[in-house]
Design an enzyme around this catalytic site. Structure first.
Site, PDB file in Angstrom:
ATOM      1  N   GLU A 136      -2.124  -7.162   7.751  1.00  0.00           N
ATOM      2  CA  GLU A 136      -0.770  -7.037   8.279  1.00  0.00           C
ATOM      3  C   GLU A 136      -0.611  -7.885   9.536  1.00  0.00           C
ATOM      4  O   GLU A 136      -1.593  -8.216  10.217  1.00  0.00           O
ATOM      5  CB  GLU A 136      -0.458  -5.559   8.580  1.00  0.00           C
ATOM      6  CG  GLU A 136       0.914  -5.275   9.154  1.00  0.00           C
ATOM      7  CD  GLU A 136       2.076  -5.687   8.267  1.00  0.00           C
ATOM      8  OE1 GLU A 136       2.273  -6.907   8.070  1.00  0.00           O
ATOM      9  OE2 GLU A 136       2.798  -4.807   7.780  1.00  0.00           O
ATOM     10  N   HIS A 181       0.826  -1.213   0.000  1.00  0.00           N
ATOM     11  CA  HIS A 181       0.000   0.000   0.000  1.00  0.00           C
ATOM     12  C   HIS A 181       0.862   1.266   0.000  1.00  0.00           C
ATOM     13  O   HIS A 181       2.050   1.237   0.340  1.00  0.00           O
ATOM     14  CB  HIS A 181      -0.944   0.009   1.204  1.00  0.00           C
ATOM     15  CG  HIS A 181      -0.240   0.067   2.526  1.00  0.00           C
ATOM     16  ND1 HIS A 181       0.322   1.215   3.029  1.00  0.00           N
ATOM     17  CD2 HIS A 181      -0.005  -0.896   3.445  1.00  0.00           C
ATOM     18  CE1 HIS A 181       0.875   0.963   4.202  1.00  0.00           C
ATOM     19  NE2 HIS A 181       0.697  -0.314   4.476  1.00  0.00           N
TER      20      HIS A 181
END
Length: 193
Positions: free
Chosen positions: A85, A15
Site C-alpha cells: 500500500e 484484501h
C-alpha cells in the site's frame, strides 16, 4: 467481459476488511489481520474466481493481502513488494477527517504525506507491476490494497497517478483491466459478483 484474444488481462482483488479499513484509518506498513467479517468475505472470492485460470498470481507481502489470497484459494501467490500500500508516513493509522483538521482538503492523491511516499514514487513502483503483468503474456491476478490498486489501474490505463482518485475500491472486490485492440481499458470495476 473478456479482453481481446492474445492480450494480457490484469485481475485485481483488494484484501478483505481489517479493523482499520473498517474504521477509515490509513493502513500501509501496519500489518493488521483481517477481521472475522473480512475473513468471511475473502472466502467468497474463491467461488467468484473459480473457473478462471491465471498465468501468474501475485500478492502484496502484507498479512491482510496474503491471507485474502490464501482464503481465495491462491496460497501459493508470489509475493511482490511493489504491491504494498501507499506509504502514508506520519498519517499511518489516521483518518482523512483527522488529517483535514490541519490540512484542509487533504487527499493522498493531491497532498504530501509527511514521512511517506510521493505520488511519483507510488506510480513508479506500480509501473513495474504493469510491466510484469503485461510481460506475463496472459491473465494475471494480484491481491493488494485500496490506494495502491487504484494507482495500478490508472497506470495500466496510461493515466497519471492522480486519476486513481476517481476509482473507488471496496474491500474484497474484483476489478479487471484488459485491452480493446491496442488500447488498455477497464473491463469491470469494484465488483462483488
Amino acid at each position: 467481459m473478456t479482453s481481446e484474444a492474445g492480450r494480457p488481462e490484469l485481475w485485481m482483488c483488494r484484501h478483505g476488511e481489517t479493523e482499520w479499513s473498517r474504521d477509515g484509518r490509513h493502513t500501509s506498513t501496519t500489518d493488521l489481520p483481517l477481521t472475522e467479517a473480512g475473513e468471511q468475505v475473502a472466502t467468497t472470492l474463491a467461488q467468484r474466481l473459480a473457473g478462471t485460470s491465471f498465468d501468474l498470481v501475485l500478492t502484496s507481502p502484507r498479512l491482510r493481502a496474503r491471507r485474502t489470497a490464501e482464503l481465495a484459494g491462491f496460497g501459493d501467490a508470489v509475493v511482490d513488494g511493489d504491491l504494498v500500500e501507499w506509504d502514508y508516513g506520519d498519517y499511518e493509522g489516521v483518518t482523512t477527517d483527522e488529517i483535514r483538521r490541519t490540512v484542509p482538503g487533504w487527499t493522498v492523491f493531491t497532498h504530501p504525506s509527511p514521512g511517506g511516499e510521493t505520488a511519483e514514487q507510488v506510480g513508479a513502483r506500480l509501473d513495474r507491476v504493469v510491466a510484469r503483468a503485461r510481460g506475463a503474456g496472459g491473465r494475471v491476478l494480484v491481491f493488494g490494497h485500496g490506494h495502491a490498486l487504484r494507482v495500478l489501474a490508472a497506470r495500466w490505463l496510461e493515466q497519471p497517478v492522480l486519476d486513481g482518485r476517481n476509482l473507488r475500491l471496496d474491500t474484497a472486490t474484483i476489478s479487471t483491466l484488459g485491452f480493446e485492440r491496442e488500447t488498455p481499458v477497464l473491463l469491470r470495476w469494484n465488483t462483488e459478483a
